[in-house]
Design a protein around this motif. Sequence first.
Motif, short mmCIF file in Angstrom:
data_model
loop_
_atom_site.label_atom_id
_atom_site.label_comp_id
_atom_site.label_asym_id
_atom_site.label_seq_id
_atom_site.Cartn_x
_atom_site.Cartn_y
_atom_site.Cartn_z
N VAL A 114 14.00 -8.71 27.44
CA VAL A 114 14.26 -7.45 26.43
C VAL A 114 13.23 -6.46 26.95
O VAL A 114 12.14 -6.76 27.04
N THR A 115 13.48 -5.22 27.32
CA THR A 115 12.83 -4.15 27.85
C THR A 115 13.24 -2.81 26.82
O THR A 115 14.00 -2.88 26.22
N THR A 116 12.35 -1.88 27.18
CA THR A 116 12.71 -0.59 26.78
C THR A 116 13.80 0.07 26.95
O THR A 116 14.34 1.08 26.44
N ARG A 117 14.29 -0.35 27.93
CA ARG A 117 15.76 0.28 28.47
C ARG A 117 17.21 -0.72 28.52
O ARG A 117 17.89 -0.70 29.11
N GLY A 118 16.99 -1.76 27.56
CA GLY A 118 18.10 -2.83 27.26
C GLY A 118 17.51 -4.17 27.54
O GLY A 118 16.42 -4.50 27.83
N THR A 119 18.66 -5.05 27.35
CA THR A 119 18.18 -6.45 27.67
C THR A 119 19.15 -6.90 29.03
O THR A 119 20.23 -6.48 29.43
N PHE A 120 18.45 -7.63 29.78
CA PHE A 120 18.97 -8.20 31.27
C PHE A 120 18.86 -9.45 31.36
O PHE A 120 18.03 -10.33 30.81
N ALA A 121 19.98 -9.90 31.78
CA ALA A 121 20.23 -11.27 32.24
C ALA A 121 19.02 -11.82 33.43
O ALA A 121 19.09 -10.96 34.21
N LEU A 141 18.43 3.49 37.77
CA LEU A 141 18.33 2.01 38.06
C LEU A 141 16.74 1.95 38.46
O LEU A 141 16.43 0.68 38.00
N GLY A 142 16.15 2.57 38.91
CA GLY A 142 14.66 2.57 39.24
C GLY A 142 13.99 2.40 37.97
O GLY A 142 12.94 1.76 38.08
N LEU A 143 14.32 3.34 37.07
CA LEU A 143 13.43 3.18 35.84
C LEU A 143 13.79 1.95 35.16
O LEU A 143 12.69 1.32 34.37
N ASP A 144 14.89 1.25 35.25
CA ASP A 144 15.21 0.10 34.60
C ASP A 144 14.22 -0.93 35.36
O ASP A 144 13.77 -1.94 34.61
N GLY A 194 19.55 -3.27 46.19
CA GLY A 194 18.19 -3.65 45.35
C GLY A 194 17.05 -2.81 46.15
O GLY A 194 16.08 -2.56 45.16
N GLY A 195 16.86 -2.96 47.54
CA GLY A 195 15.96 -2.28 48.01
C GLY A 195 15.98 -0.84 47.72
O GLY A 195 14.77 -0.09 47.60
N LEU A 196 16.93 0.05 47.57
CA LEU A 196 17.13 1.52 47.24
C LEU A 196 16.62 1.58 45.84
O LEU A 196 15.73 2.51 45.61
N ILE A 197 16.98 0.57 45.08
CA ILE A 197 16.58 0.71 43.55
C ILE A 197 14.90 0.57 43.60
O ILE A 197 14.31 1.15 42.81
N ALA A 198 14.52 -0.57 44.36
CA ALA A 198 13.16 -0.96 44.34
C ALA A 198 12.30 0.34 44.83
O ALA A 198 11.27 0.76 44.35
N ARG A 199 12.67 1.09 45.91
CA ARG A 199 12.08 2.22 46.22
C ARG A 199 12.11 3.46 45.28
O ARG A 199 10.95 3.99 44.85
N ALA A 238 11.79 2.75 41.93
CA ALA A 238 10.94 2.46 40.88
C ALA A 238 9.68 2.88 41.33
O ALA A 238 8.93 3.09 40.63
N VAL A 239 9.30 2.57 42.88
CA VAL A 239 7.99 2.65 43.08
C VAL A 239 7.63 4.06 43.19
O VAL A 239 6.63 4.73 42.88
N LEU A 240 8.59 4.99 43.68
CA LEU A 240 8.43 6.64 43.45
C LEU A 240 8.04 6.94 42.28
O LEU A 240 7.38 7.94 41.96
N ALA A 241 8.74 6.38 41.15
CA ALA A 241 8.66 6.67 39.68
C ALA A 241 7.12 6.31 39.14
O ALA A 241 6.47 7.09 38.49
N ALA A 242 6.71 5.06 39.67
CA ALA A 242 5.27 4.76 39.05
C ALA A 242 4.72 3.73 39.99
O ALA A 242 5.07 2.48 39.64
N PRO A 243 3.98 4.17 41.24
CA PRO A 243 3.73 3.14 42.06
C PRO A 243 2.63 2.26 41.53
O PRO A 243 2.39 0.98 41.85
#
Length: 298
Positions: free
Chosen positions: A19-26, A95-98, A119-124, A126-131
């Motif tokens: 459970v996260t602030t942006r929904g629930t993930f399996a 997706l990065g914010l997720d 997933g690497g593009l998404i990880a990138r 996420a890092v750019l949003a909040a390293p």
Amino acid sequence: MSTPRFLEIPNGVVTRRLVTTRGTFAALEAVPPRGDRAPGSTVLLLPGWTGSKEDFLSLLLPLTLRGRRVVAVDQRGQFETPGPDDPAAYRLEELGLDALALAGALDAGPVHLVGHSFGGLIARAAVLAAPGAFTSLTLLGSGPSGLTGQRAGLLSLMVEAIPTQGLPAVYAAKRELERMEGVEDPPPAIEEFLARRFRANNPVSLTEITRQLVNAPDLVAELASVGLPTHVACGVDDDAWSPDDQRQMAARLAAHFTLIPDAGHSPAVDQPDATAAILTDYWDALARSTQPVGNNAP
């Protein structure tokens, strides 16, 4: 898409809903005994295009045996994690914010982030949003921008086909093309899982993710400016982004680069023990040093 070698959940791995602030993930999670846990050891694994948490089944225990708490997830709209029918919800930034929210929900401080392929593009993102949310970034079989060449052309056709033909028909066409290219059929239980997983994707999610897999911009310079310790690793036979392209990306990032022998686009499936050793060696080196590990590309 990765093809898992097995589907049984190993002893020591649990399924959960995160459970996260942006929904629930399996998710799948493996945790070592507390006394065996390395400090700063939590790892978040992000799967790629048409993939899922099961892509990391072979990797979870090898990482846990090396003292790491490991969590693999289905991303928004992917397999067992629901997603909305709004195309804007699947922009890389969203997706990065997720991924950022998932890291926060682990309640472990900064985590090691590993993104495979898309997933690497998404990880990138996420890092750019909040390293500061991450101890390190590993791009595993991922590239500097969207795919190019014949593969990109096929993906563009899929973008057009999903809304009109539906996921079952698109999957059937995809599998027939793979057979024509000489890809062997997996065992029946794995084939059934691959088909079920593909059909379980939110069609809007898969359409938009496929579009971005082709059109993602090159943000290597922006990522390099963040200064987060970064590791680029890929199989020697990667047929998505070439090893040379990934080596060049590592050089632009001043990142550690590792070529994984006897592995293709999915090292976590092809060589899980070697991949676990490579990842933990990098993380252990970071823990021993206050400086980012430099580029060791030959």
